[in-house]
Design a protein around this motif. Structure first.
Motif, short mmCIF file in Angstrom:
data_model
loop_
_atom_site.label_atom_id
_atom_site.label_comp_id
_atom_site.label_asym_id
_atom_site.label_seq_id
_atom_site.Cartn_x
_atom_site.Cartn_y
_atom_site.Cartn_z
N UNK A 199 0.82 -1.22 0.00
CA UNK A 199 0.00 0.00 0.00
C UNK A 199 0.85 1.27 0.00
N UNK A 200 1.90 1.25 -0.83
CA UNK A 200 2.78 2.42 -0.94
C UNK A 200 2.15 3.47 -1.85
N UNK A 201 2.46 4.73 -1.57
CA UNK A 201 1.96 5.83 -2.38
C UNK A 201 2.79 6.02 -3.65
N UNK A 202 3.96 5.42 -3.71
CA UNK A 202 4.86 5.52 -4.86
C UNK A 202 6.11 4.73 -4.59
N UNK A 203 7.12 4.93 -5.43
CA UNK A 203 8.39 4.23 -5.21
C UNK A 203 9.52 4.99 -5.88
N UNK A 204 10.71 4.80 -5.34
CA UNK A 204 11.93 5.25 -6.00
C UNK A 204 12.52 4.02 -6.68
N UNK A 205 13.02 4.20 -7.88
CA UNK A 205 13.64 3.12 -8.63
C UNK A 205 15.06 3.56 -8.94
N UNK A 262 14.06 -1.22 -6.04
CA UNK A 262 12.70 -0.66 -5.99
C UNK A 262 12.42 -0.37 -4.52
N UNK A 263 12.25 0.91 -4.21
CA UNK A 263 12.09 1.34 -2.82
C UNK A 263 10.68 1.91 -2.65
N UNK A 264 9.79 1.18 -1.97
CA UNK A 264 8.44 1.70 -1.77
C UNK A 264 8.48 2.96 -0.91
N UNK A 265 7.61 3.92 -1.24
CA UNK A 265 7.56 5.19 -0.52
C UNK A 265 6.14 5.44 -0.02
N UNK A 266 6.07 6.14 1.11
CA UNK A 266 4.79 6.39 1.77
C UNK A 266 4.68 7.87 2.09
N UNK A 267 3.46 8.39 2.02
CA UNK A 267 3.22 9.77 2.40
C UNK A 267 3.76 10.00 3.81
N UNK A 268 4.51 11.07 3.99
CA UNK A 268 5.02 11.42 5.31
C UNK A 268 6.16 10.55 5.79
N UNK A 269 6.82 9.79 4.91
CA UNK A 269 7.91 8.92 5.37
C UNK A 269 9.21 9.67 5.63
N UNK A 270 9.22 10.97 5.38
CA UNK A 270 10.40 11.78 5.66
C UNK A 270 11.42 11.78 4.55
#
Length: 86
Positions: A26-32, A51-59
């Protein structure tokens, strides 16, 4: 050094897997990311993609916020002038 056709196949697969990872956690996006050659941090051959999953507010931020290139062009026009197609 990867042939263009193989690079296309690799990134088609990365696109598919990134979507699966984002959905699974349930990630909001990802860095590749791809480290290309030893100077860029590639310590393990062959080519592989992070592939690094990213989440809103993850800093975290964009790739630009975690990468600093010494001597990099300050604007896109300057960078375009530096690029030469073979």
């Amino acid at each position: 050094e990867m042939p263009a056709e193989e690079a296309g196949e690799l990134f088609a697969t990365v696109r598919m897997i990134a979507r699966l990872v984002e959905d699974a956690v349930s990630a909001a996006g990802s860095n590749i990311g791809l480290n290309n050659k030893a100077a860029a941090g590639q310590l393990v051959p062959p080519a592989h993609v992070h592939i690094i999953p990213r989440f809103e507010g993850d800093g975290g931020g964009s790739m630009h916020s975690i990468v600093s290139v010494k001597g990099a062009a300050d604007d896109l026009e300057e960078m375009a002038e530096l690029l030469v197609m073979e």
